[in-house]
Design a protein around this motif. Structure first.
Motif, short mmCIF file in Angstrom:
data_model
loop_
_atom_site.label_atom_id
_atom_site.label_comp_id
_atom_site.label_asym_id
_atom_site.label_seq_id
_atom_site.Cartn_x
_atom_site.Cartn_y
_atom_site.Cartn_z
N ALA A 17 -74.55 -34.98 -22.59
CA ALA A 17 -75.28 -36.16 -22.14
C ALA A 17 -75.05 -37.33 -23.09
O ALA A 17 -74.88 -38.47 -22.65
CB ALA A 17 -76.77 -35.86 -22.00
N GLU A 18 -75.02 -37.06 -24.39
CA GLU A 18 -74.77 -38.10 -25.38
C GLU A 18 -73.38 -38.70 -25.19
O GLU A 18 -73.19 -39.91 -25.24
CB GLU A 18 -74.92 -37.52 -26.79
CG GLU A 18 -74.70 -38.54 -27.89
CD GLU A 18 -75.72 -39.65 -27.94
OE1 GLU A 18 -75.36 -40.77 -28.35
OE2 GLU A 18 -76.89 -39.41 -27.57
N HIS A 19 -72.41 -37.84 -24.96
CA HIS A 19 -71.03 -38.30 -24.76
C HIS A 19 -70.94 -39.15 -23.48
O HIS A 19 -70.28 -40.19 -23.48
CB HIS A 19 -70.10 -37.09 -24.68
CG HIS A 19 -68.67 -37.46 -24.53
ND1 HIS A 19 -67.93 -38.01 -25.55
CD2 HIS A 19 -67.83 -37.37 -23.47
CE1 HIS A 19 -66.70 -38.24 -25.12
NE2 HIS A 19 -66.62 -37.86 -23.86
N ILE A 20 -71.58 -38.71 -22.42
CA ILE A 20 -71.59 -39.46 -21.16
C ILE A 20 -72.25 -40.82 -21.37
O ILE A 20 -71.75 -41.85 -20.90
CB ILE A 20 -72.32 -38.65 -20.06
CG1 ILE A 20 -71.53 -37.38 -19.72
CG2 ILE A 20 -72.53 -39.50 -18.82
CD1 ILE A 20 -72.31 -36.36 -18.92
N GLU A 21 -73.36 -40.83 -22.11
CA GLU A 21 -74.08 -42.07 -22.39
C GLU A 21 -73.18 -43.06 -23.14
O GLU A 21 -73.15 -44.25 -22.81
CB GLU A 21 -75.33 -41.77 -23.22
CG GLU A 21 -76.16 -43.00 -23.52
CD GLU A 21 -77.40 -42.69 -24.33
OE1 GLU A 21 -78.01 -43.65 -24.82
OE2 GLU A 21 -77.77 -41.51 -24.49
N GLU A 22 -72.45 -42.58 -24.12
CA GLU A 22 -71.55 -43.45 -24.88
C GLU A 22 -70.50 -44.08 -23.97
O GLU A 22 -70.16 -45.25 -24.11
CB GLU A 22 -70.87 -42.66 -26.00
CG GLU A 22 -71.79 -42.31 -27.13
CD GLU A 22 -71.16 -41.36 -28.14
OE1 GLU A 22 -69.95 -41.06 -28.02
OE2 GLU A 22 -71.89 -40.91 -29.04
N GLY A 23 -70.01 -43.30 -23.01
CA GLY A 23 -69.03 -43.82 -22.07
C GLY A 23 -69.59 -44.94 -21.21
O GLY A 23 -68.93 -45.96 -20.98
N TYR A 24 -70.83 -44.77 -20.75
CA TYR A 24 -71.48 -45.83 -19.97
C TYR A 24 -71.68 -47.08 -20.82
O TYR A 24 -71.45 -48.20 -20.36
CB TYR A 24 -72.82 -45.35 -19.42
CG TYR A 24 -72.72 -44.50 -18.18
CD1 TYR A 24 -72.08 -44.95 -17.04
CD2 TYR A 24 -73.28 -43.23 -18.14
CE1 TYR A 24 -71.99 -44.17 -15.90
CE2 TYR A 24 -73.21 -42.44 -17.01
CZ TYR A 24 -72.56 -42.91 -15.89
OH TYR A 24 -72.47 -42.14 -14.76
#
Length: 57
Positions: A17-24
């Motif tokens: 989720a943290e990695h996905i958030e960084e992408g957004y």
């Protein structure tokens, strides 16, 4: 469990989720919206928090 409580998630789910958030955020999405979208995406991928037993399909 109160809404927004992430204690039911595994460490792997939290990292994803943290990695996905960084992408957004890299795409210009505001921080709070990026976090909301990241957890929604993680829930779609994994089916939510920790699952027990072999009944998960």
């Amino acid at each position: 469990m109160p809404q927004g409580d992430k204690s039911a998630y595994t460490d792997k789910q939290k990292r994803q989720a943290e990695h996905i958030e960084e992408g957004y955020e890299k795409r210009g999405v505001p921080e709070k919206e990026a976090e909301r979208r990241a957890w929604a995406t993680e829930n779609k991928i994994s089916g939510g928090g920790k699952k027990s037993g072999s009944g998960k399909k």
